[in-house]
Motif scaffolding. Sequence first.
Motif, PDB file in Angstrom:
ATOM      1  N   VAL A  59       3.399 -58.960  -0.867  1.00 26.31           N
ATOM      2  CA  VAL A  59       2.569 -59.673  -1.835  1.00 26.31           C
ATOM      3  C   VAL A  59       1.156 -59.709  -1.267  1.00 26.31           C
ATOM      4  CG1 VAL A  59       2.165 -61.863  -3.011  1.00 26.31           C
ATOM      5  CG2 VAL A  59       4.495 -61.054  -2.668  1.00 26.31           C
ATOM      6  N   CYS A  60       0.205 -59.218  -2.046  1.00 25.40           N
ATOM      7  CA  CYS A  60      -1.184 -59.118  -1.597  1.00 25.40           C
ATOM      8  C   CYS A  60      -1.812 -60.507  -1.509  1.00 25.40           C
ATOM      9  CB  CYS A  60      -1.983 -58.233  -2.552  1.00 25.40           C
ATOM     10  SG  CYS A  60      -3.710 -58.038  -2.073  1.00 25.40           S
ATOM     11  N   ALA A  61      -2.506 -60.772  -0.409  1.00 24.04           N
ATOM     12  CA  ALA A  61      -3.192 -62.048  -0.226  1.00 24.04           C
ATOM     13  C   ALA A  61      -4.432 -62.139  -1.110  1.00 24.04           C
ATOM     14  CB  ALA A  61      -3.591 -62.214   1.235  1.00 24.04           C
ATOM     15  N   GLN A  62      -4.987 -61.013  -1.513  1.00 21.85           N
ATOM     16  CA  GLN A  62      -6.204 -60.997  -2.323  1.00 21.85           C
ATOM     17  C   GLN A  62      -5.896 -61.153  -3.816  1.00 21.85           C
ATOM     18  OE1 GLN A  62      -9.312 -60.785  -1.033  1.00 21.85           O
ATOM     19  NE2 GLN A  62     -10.318 -60.839  -3.020  1.00 21.85           N
ATOM     20  N   CYS A  63      -5.049 -60.262  -4.358  1.00 23.15           N
ATOM     21  CA  CYS A  63      -4.808 -60.255  -5.808  1.00 23.15           C
ATOM     22  C   CYS A  63      -3.509 -60.965  -6.204  1.00 23.15           C
ATOM     23  CB  CYS A  63      -4.810 -58.823  -6.347  1.00 23.15           C
ATOM     24  SG  CYS A  63      -3.470 -57.773  -5.744  1.00 23.15           S
ATOM     25  N   GLY A  64      -2.612 -61.225  -5.249  1.00 26.95           N
ATOM     26  CA  GLY A  64      -1.376 -61.941  -5.531  1.00 26.95           C
ATOM     27  C   GLY A  64      -0.269 -61.101  -6.147  1.00 26.95           C
ATOM     28  N   ASN A  65      -0.472 -59.799  -6.268  1.00 26.89           N
ATOM     29  CA  ASN A  65       0.539 -58.915  -6.855  1.00 26.89           C
ATOM     30  C   ASN A  65       1.481 -58.382  -5.789  1.00 26.89           C
ATOM     31  OD1 ASN A  65      -0.302 -58.875  -9.613  1.00 26.89           O
ATOM     32  ND2 ASN A  65      -2.051 -57.626  -8.993  1.00 26.89           N
ATOM     33  N   PRO A  66       2.783 -58.295  -6.101  1.00 23.61           N
ATOM     34  CA  PRO A  66       3.693 -57.594  -5.184  1.00 23.61           C
ATOM     35  C   PRO A  66       3.469 -56.093  -5.360  1.00 23.61           C
ATOM     36  CG  PRO A  66       4.900 -58.439  -7.067  1.00 23.61           C
ATOM     37  CD  PRO A  66       3.486 -58.894  -7.221  1.00 23.61           C
ATOM     38  N   ALA A  67       2.907 -55.462  -4.357  1.00 23.55           N
ATOM     39  CA  ALA A  67       2.544 -54.052  -4.456  1.00 23.55           C
ATOM     40  C   ALA A  67       2.796 -53.347  -3.127  1.00 23.55           C
ATOM     41  CB  ALA A  67       1.068 -53.917  -4.840  1.00 23.55           C
ATOM     42  N   ALA A  68       2.745 -52.030  -3.174  1.00 22.41           N
ATOM     43  CA  ALA A  68       2.873 -51.237  -1.956  1.00 22.41           C
ATOM     44  C   ALA A  68       1.628 -51.424  -1.098  1.00 22.41           C
ATOM     45  CB  ALA A  68       3.064 -49.774  -2.307  1.00 22.41           C
ATOM     46  N   HIS A  69       1.849 -51.540   0.184  1.00 21.92           N
ATOM     47  CA  HIS A  69       0.758 -51.654   1.157  1.00 21.92           C
ATOM     48  C   HIS A  69       0.956 -50.568   2.205  1.00 21.92           C
ATOM     49  CE1 HIS A  69       0.253 -55.602  -0.606  1.00 21.92           C
ATOM     50  NE2 HIS A  69      -0.828 -55.817   0.145  1.00 21.92           N
ATOM     51  N   THR A  70      -0.123 -49.917   2.601  1.00 20.52           N
ATOM     52  CA  THR A  70      -0.039 -48.951   3.689  1.00 20.52           C
ATOM     53  C   THR A  70      -0.375 -49.654   4.995  1.00 20.52           C
ATOM     54  OG1 THR A  70      -2.317 -48.259   3.317  1.00 20.52           O
ATOM     55  CG2 THR A  70      -0.597 -46.942   2.269  1.00 20.52           C
ATOM     56  N   LEU A  71       0.414 -49.405   6.010  1.00 19.91           N
ATOM     57  CA  LEU A  71       0.169 -49.922   7.352  1.00 19.91           C
ATOM     58  C   LEU A  71      -0.490 -48.799   8.128  1.00 19.91           C
ATOM     59  CD1 LEU A  71       0.510 -52.082   9.571  1.00 19.91           C
ATOM     60  CD2 LEU A  71       2.769 -51.098  10.018  1.00 19.91           C
ATOM     61  N   ARG A  72      -1.704 -49.043   8.624  1.00 19.79           N
ATOM     62  CA  ARG A  72      -2.481 -48.009   9.290  1.00 19.79           C
ATOM     63  C   ARG A  72      -2.941 -48.457  10.667  1.00 19.79           C
ATOM     64  NH1 ARG A  72      -6.215 -46.448   4.146  1.00 19.79           N
ATOM     65  NH2 ARG A  72      -4.593 -45.363   2.986  1.00 19.79           N
ATOM     66  N   LYS A  73      -3.140 -47.454  11.520  1.00 18.94           N
ATOM     67  CA  LYS A  73      -3.654 -47.676  12.872  1.00 18.94           C
ATOM     68  C   LYS A  73      -4.945 -46.861  12.996  1.00 18.94           C
ATOM     69  CE  LYS A  73      -2.319 -46.571  17.635  1.00 18.94           C
ATOM     70  NZ  LYS A  73      -1.206 -46.036  18.436  1.00 18.94           N
ATOM     71  N   ARG A  74      -6.047 -47.511  13.340  1.00 18.10           N
ATOM     72  CA  ARG A  74      -7.337 -46.848  13.485  1.00 18.10           C
ATOM     73  C   ARG A  74      -7.702 -46.821  14.971  1.00 18.10           C
ATOM     74  NH1 ARG A  74     -11.621 -49.063   9.626  1.00 18.10           N
ATOM     75  NH2 ARG A  74     -10.451 -47.721   8.230  1.00 18.10           N
ATOM     76  N   VAL A  75      -7.876 -45.607  15.513  1.00 15.78           N
ATOM     77  CA  VAL A  75      -8.188 -45.432  16.932  1.00 15.78           C
ATOM     78  C   VAL A  75      -9.540 -44.732  17.058  1.00 15.78           C
ATOM     79  CG1 VAL A  75      -7.433 -44.409  19.114  1.00 15.78           C
ATOM     80  CG2 VAL A  75      -5.731 -45.225  17.485  1.00 15.78           C
ATOM     81  N   THR A  76     -10.418 -45.281  17.875  1.00 12.74           N
ATOM     82  CA  THR A  76     -11.704 -44.661  18.173  1.00 12.74           C
ATOM     83  C   THR A  76     -11.660 -44.185  19.621  1.00 12.74           C
ATOM     84  OG1 THR A  76     -12.810 -46.167  16.651  1.00 12.74           O
ATOM     85  CG2 THR A  76     -14.204 -44.998  18.223  1.00 12.74           C
ATOM     86  N   LYS A  77     -11.967 -42.897  19.838  1.00  8.43           N
ATOM     87  CA  LYS A  77     -11.899 -42.313  21.178  1.00  8.43           C
ATOM     88  C   LYS A  77     -13.277 -41.869  21.645  1.00  8.43           C
ATOM     89  CE  LYS A  77      -7.139 -40.744  20.940  1.00  8.43           C
ATOM     90  NZ  LYS A  77      -6.227 -39.644  21.192  1.00  8.43           N
TER      91      LYS A  77
END
Length: 93
Positions: A19-37
């Motif tokens: 459930v999105c904290a911003q819009c309140g809709n139960p939706a798909a969320h992508t879990l991402r990892k951002r790495v800076t090298k």
Amino acid sequence: MIIFGTKGYLYQLAILTLVCAQCGNPAAHTLRKRVTKFTLFFVPLFPISTKYLTQCTFCGAEQKVTKEQADQLQIQSAGGQAYGNQEQQQHRF
């Protein structure tokens, strides 16, 4: 002459139904990892920053999560409580 800089990598770890904290809709969320090298002569040497975030596919809102929360979400995804355990994908940004 020494050429140095940074290069960013974006890894998609999983797709979850939350459930999105911003819009309140139960939706798909992508879990991402951002790495800076750090790079030296355009060769990435070592990571200088690692961040985890989820992004709502409905409204596009991003939310930062800790490494522990990201690990827990991946475990839930693999356990069948969420769908779409995808292989790790790498994207440059």
